[in-house]
Design a protein around this motif. Structure first.
Motif, mmCIF file in Angstrom:
data_model
loop_
_atom_site.group_PDB
_atom_site.id
_atom_site.type_symbol
_atom_site.label_atom_id
_atom_site.label_comp_id
_atom_site.label_asym_id
_atom_site.label_seq_id
_atom_site.Cartn_x
_atom_site.Cartn_y
_atom_site.Cartn_z
ATOM 1 N N ALA A 204 0.847 -1.196 0.000
ATOM 2 C CA ALA A 204 0.000 0.000 0.000
ATOM 3 C C ALA A 204 0.875 1.236 0.000
ATOM 4 N N THR A 205 0.481 2.233 -0.769
ATOM 5 C CA THR A 205 1.187 3.504 -0.772
ATOM 6 C C THR A 205 0.920 4.225 0.543
ATOM 7 N N LEU A 206 1.643 5.317 0.780
ATOM 8 C CA LEU A 206 1.470 6.078 2.016
ATOM 9 C C LEU A 206 0.025 6.502 2.225
ATOM 10 N N SER A 207 -0.652 6.931 1.153
ATOM 11 C CA SER A 207 -2.033 7.393 1.273
ATOM 12 C C SER A 207 -2.993 6.251 1.592
ATOM 13 N N GLN A 208 -2.566 5.014 1.331
ATOM 14 C CA GLN A 208 -3.427 3.850 1.568
ATOM 15 C C GLN A 208 -2.999 3.051 2.798
ATOM 16 N N ARG A 209 -1.984 3.541 3.523
ATOM 17 C CA ARG A 209 -1.399 2.727 4.586
ATOM 18 C C ARG A 209 -2.388 2.450 5.716
ATOM 19 N N ARG A 210 -3.228 3.412 6.054
ATOM 20 C CA ARG A 210 -4.188 3.186 7.128
ATOM 21 C C ARG A 210 -5.135 2.040 6.792
ATOM 22 N N GLN A 211 -5.587 2.005 5.539
ATOM 23 C CA GLN A 211 -6.459 0.902 5.125
ATOM 24 C C GLN A 211 -5.706 -0.421 5.165
ATOM 25 N N ALA A 212 -4.422 -0.396 4.790
ATOM 26 C CA ALA A 212 -3.619 -1.615 4.808
ATOM 27 C C ALA A 212 -3.449 -2.133 6.233
ATOM 28 N N VAL A 213 -3.204 -1.216 7.167
ATOM 29 C CA VAL A 213 -3.069 -1.613 8.566
ATOM 30 C C VAL A 213 -4.370 -2.203 9.080
ATOM 31 N N GLY A 214 -5.488 -1.572 8.733
ATOM 32 C CA GLY A 214 -6.786 -2.111 9.137
ATOM 33 C C GLY A 214 -7.000 -3.513 8.614
ATOM 34 N N SER A 215 -6.589 -3.741 7.369
ATOM 35 C CA SER A 215 -6.723 -5.071 6.778
ATOM 36 C C SER A 215 -5.846 -6.093 7.495
ATOM 37 N N LEU A 216 -4.602 -5.702 7.819
ATOM 38 C CA LEU A 216 -3.700 -6.602 8.530
ATOM 39 C C LEU A 216 -4.245 -6.943 9.916
ATOM 40 N N PHE A 217 -4.756 -5.945 10.623
ATOM 41 C CA PHE A 217 -5.333 -6.202 11.941
ATOM 42 C C PHE A 217 -6.586 -7.056 11.839
ATOM 43 N N ASN A 218 -7.382 -6.849 10.797
ATOM 44 C CA ASN A 218 -8.566 -7.691 10.587
ATOM 45 C C ASN A 218 -8.173 -9.146 10.390
ATOM 46 N N ASP A 219 -7.145 -9.371 9.571
ATOM 47 C CA ASP A 219 -6.668 -10.731 9.332
ATOM 48 C C ASP A 219 -6.155 -11.359 10.628
ATOM 49 N N ALA A 220 -5.439 -10.546 11.424
ATOM 50 C CA ALA A 220 -4.916 -11.046 12.692
ATOM 51 C C ALA A 220 -6.056 -11.413 13.638
ATOM 52 N N ALA A 221 -7.074 -10.541 13.714
ATOM 53 C CA ALA A 221 -8.203 -10.799 14.601
ATOM 54 C C ALA A 221 -8.951 -12.064 14.188
ATOM 55 N N SER A 222 -9.091 -12.268 12.894
ATOM 56 C CA SER A 222 -9.768 -13.488 12.407
ATOM 57 C C SER A 222 -8.982 -14.731 12.794
ATOM 58 N N GLY A 238 8.865 8.400 16.859
ATOM 59 C CA GLY A 238 8.800 9.830 17.087
ATOM 60 C C GLY A 238 8.139 10.603 15.966
ATOM 61 N N GLU A 239 7.834 9.934 14.856
ATOM 62 C CA GLU A 239 7.148 10.588 13.742
ATOM 63 C C GLU A 239 5.638 10.430 13.935
ATOM 64 N N PRO A 240 4.886 11.525 14.085
ATOM 65 C CA PRO A 240 3.452 11.428 14.388
ATOM 66 C C PRO A 240 2.660 10.617 13.372
ATOM 67 N N LYS A 241 2.977 10.735 12.085
ATOM 68 C CA LYS A 241 2.189 10.043 11.072
ATOM 69 C C LYS A 241 2.334 8.533 11.181
ATOM 70 N N LEU A 242 3.533 8.055 11.488
ATOM 71 C CA LEU A 242 3.747 6.621 11.626
ATOM 72 C C LEU A 242 2.898 6.073 12.769
ATOM 73 N N LEU A 243 2.811 6.817 13.840
ATOM 74 C CA LEU A 243 1.995 6.414 14.976
ATOM 75 C C LEU A 243 0.518 6.410 14.613
#
Length: 320
Positions: A204-222, A238-243
């Protein structure tokens, strides 16, 4: 897949002693700060005169001490063990950087590229989860030992971080702590040890990273179903966006988080290690289990700078 760490050597910018480096997050109750002299040295080494060639020689010089520190038992591991190289993520902006680093490493350590099953993983922080998935596949073909080597430096990122006001300075305690390092882990696959239960990756590109993280967490939860997570190793430097990118997806693990769950962000103790982060966290997880500091399930999320992201789930079947 159960892995055992047969030998580990670490050479981090903030701490060259392997044992001390592994235990960094346990030494202080608050994140330690890279001393001012160390940060100043990074600025000095990252002047515009820093060429791609000199950067490659620098990155290669971080690996040599690891080989010199190996025990006699494992000194010739490269003769019969493939090496998985975990490298910074190759970017469109600097495609020649990783290529030159790799060429320099091959020139200086040809023996570490000789095995037919050796592989390169230029995926930054996410290299480790992706390498574990590849290791699991090769296990089905009879592979039972591998060496993982991760190496990276923040020298080439100093100018960009400084321009964006993202560096810790004498006037600001908030921001990224630049660091570097190399880590070598000799791993065997056995019947007990650190159990790698699950791995998943996303592009996922930077603009899509939040959706990618959500997908990874969804897979983990399943995969986890209702099993609680003892520790979540999450990105933090220390970088706010990464957090923010992983915090927004945290809700997808809500059913697996309880009052005992703990978030671990080693980057605040080690400084930004880039492509070394994933392997450092794996070693930290392993020793945390082994020393009885962790029991239950651990989730490791790693987000690269731009495209590659990965997640792994662990439990412990070894002896404390």
């Amino acid at each position: 897949m159960n892995i055992v760490l047969d030998e580990v050597k670490l050479n981090l910018g903030i701490e060259a002693n392997s044992l001390a480096a592994v235990n960094l997050p346990y030494v202080e109750t608050q994140p330690c700060v890279v001393d001012e002299g160390y940060v100043t040295a990074f600025f000095a080494d990252s002047e515009p005169s820093q060429t791609v060639e000199s950067s490659a020689k620098h990155i290669s010089s971080l690996v040599g001490p690891l080989l010199q520190q190996l025990s006699q038992q494992h000194a010739d591991f490269h003769c019969d063990v493939p090496v998985f190289w975990l490298l910074p993520e190759s970017s469109n902006e600097r495609p020649e950087l990783i290529e030159n680093w790799l060429n320099q490493l091959q020139q200086d350590y040809p023996q570490l590229f000789a095995h037919g099953q050796s592989q390169i993983f230029p995926y930054g922080r996410a290299a480790l989860p992706i390498a574990l998935a590849s290791l699991s596949a090769l296990q089905q073909q009879g592979l039972n030992r591998v060496a993982l080597i991760a190496v990276d430096t923040a020298i080439n990122d100093i100018a960009e971080l400084s321009a964006a006001n993202l560096l810790i300075t004498a006037d600001s305690s908030q921001g990224v702590q630049p660091s570097e390092g190399a880590v070598l882990a000799l791993i065997s696959l056995q019947n007990s040890g650190l159990s790698v239960e699950f791995t998943q990756q996303a592009l996922a590109t930077l603009s899509q990273r939040r959706q990618a993280v959500g997908s990874l967490f969804n897979d983990a939860a399943s995969f986890l179903n209702r099993r609680s997570v003892a520790k979540l190793y999450a990105p933090g430097n220390g970088e706010p966006k990464l957090l923010q990118d992983w915090l927004d997806g945290y809700i997808h693990l809500a059913n697996n988080i309880d009052r005992q769950s703990e978030v671990v962000q080693t980057g605040y103790y080690t400084g930004e290690l880039g492509g070394v982060t994933g392997l450092y966290n794996l070693i930290h997880i392993y020793h945390s289990y082994q020393q009885g500091r962790t029991a239950g399930t651990v989730v490791q999320l790693e987000l690269s700078e731009s495209l590659h992201h990965g997640l792994a789930i662990y439990s412990w079947t070894g002896n404390s």
